[in-house]
Write a protein that holds these residues in place. Sequence first.
Motif, mmCIF file in Angstrom:
data_model
loop_
_atom_site.group_PDB
_atom_site.id
_atom_site.type_symbol
_atom_site.label_atom_id
_atom_site.label_comp_id
_atom_site.label_asym_id
_atom_site.label_seq_id
_atom_site.Cartn_x
_atom_site.Cartn_y
_atom_site.Cartn_z
ATOM 1 N N CYS A 356 -6.214 4.645 9.531
ATOM 2 C CA CYS A 356 -6.057 3.840 8.309
ATOM 3 C C CYS A 356 -4.645 3.994 7.746
ATOM 4 N N GLN A 358 -3.860 3.307 4.793
ATOM 5 C CA GLN A 358 -3.929 3.618 3.360
ATOM 6 C C GLN A 358 -4.239 5.091 3.127
ATOM 7 N N CYS A 359 -5.219 5.624 3.874
ATOM 8 C CA CYS A 359 -5.671 6.984 3.562
ATOM 9 C C CYS A 359 -5.580 7.906 4.777
ATOM 10 N N PHE A 361 -7.452 7.938 7.416
ATOM 11 C CA PHE A 361 -8.741 8.140 8.097
ATOM 12 C C PHE A 361 -8.622 7.756 9.576
ATOM 13 N N CYS A 370 -12.160 0.307 5.952
ATOM 14 C CA CYS A 370 -11.974 1.722 6.258
ATOM 15 C C CYS A 370 -13.165 2.538 5.746
ATOM 16 N N CYS A 373 -11.629 5.008 2.803
ATOM 17 C CA CYS A 373 -11.174 4.599 1.462
ATOM 18 C C CYS A 373 -11.668 3.203 1.084
ATOM 19 N N SER A 378 -7.268 -2.247 6.745
ATOM 20 C CA SER A 378 -6.263 -1.183 6.673
ATOM 21 C C SER A 378 -6.202 -0.395 7.982
HETATM 22 ZN ZN LIG Z 1 -8.587 4.313 4.543
#
Ligand SMILES: [Zn+2]
Length: 391
Positions: A356, A358-359, A361, A370, A373, A378
């Motif tokens: 991911c 964004q986070c 993962f 995701c 998050c 993402s």
């Molecule tokens: Zn994420």
Amino acid sequence: MVEFEFWWLLVIPFFFALGWLAARVDIKQIISESTDLPSAYFKGLHYLISNQYDKAIEAFDDAIKLNNDSLELHFALGALLRKTGQIDRAINLHIDLLEQRELSLEQQESIKAELAQDYFKAGLYDRSEELLLALNRERYYQFSLNTLLEIYVKEREWKKAVETATELEKVSGVSFRVSISHFYCEIAVNEILNKKYSLAKKLLAQALEESKNCTRANILLGDIHSEEKLYEEAIVFWKKIEFQQPEYLGLVASKIISTFQILNKINEGLSILARFFDIYKLKSLLNVLYEAVLANEGPNQAENIARKELIKRPSLSALDQLFQAQAIGKTNKIDNIELIQQTIKNTIGDRRFYMCNQCGFKARQFHWQCPGCNAWESLPSEPVDIILENK
Ligand SMILES: [Zn+2]
């Protein structure tokens, strides 16, 4: 005469000073607050900054004992308790506040807004939703909509999610087009499971209306047509992805190949895939192309593909494919080649993830949303080799 005027000049400021003092009868309390509060409060801040949350909670607790009137202090402690997962304590703190004192309507609302966050964090979505829906529409509207949207996504109530995101878009000016298109896709997926294909098609058309780059809608439209044995149409939808987000072509490569196979037009499928790979260089396209060529044209052709790739972009997976084709084609010492190939496969086997953006993962499978998050799109369309990427 001169002396008289001089006296007046002194008297006027004296009365001003008296009036000032009279208006501040609780000045003693102010002094005690401004000495007691900062030491405990700033101690708490200091712990916060150095990430010592337990000590920060203790300090804020002390600060509240010294200044029990400050709602802001209670909110700071409540937010800290939420952050550290002590949701029960946060909930009790806020409920006590609501029950134990005389509050203005505005103060009650601000406590309920905190409590709604506690309930959300605790997974008590119904209670959180109830509080949020009752909050003042002017002051808390955007806050409520944001949290409600998170609740509806978590509870997979996609229709409410569409309504909330649409309203939030109006209020905030932030675009929710991508999210809304995925909400329609989610509703469509449920209808596909119920085999209500024409309804699903309408929902997917709506998803494309919301966001014309919604590749997922075209993938699902292709899937539906394939399910209805309308294979030519299915391929048309999958090929549309090239003009939306070509990096997602890997997700439909094997669907395209197997559908051409059903149509007895495997060569057309192979040449489309080869063209996609030439232009977009996606690893997942290469993998499908390699397997399809190996199955349909034999190990020599597959070996050619792997060798060409290995020369252009050396990688363990291309080497793996080259050796595999050689092992199958028996054009070399079989035992050694097989051993080498197995070794490579084991080495690269488990390191490819969709990570991911964004986070962070890491997922083994592709997800539109995701799991870490809840962000949409993402995860990259192609998995990456985590170990090689980190080097
Ligand atoms: Zn994420």
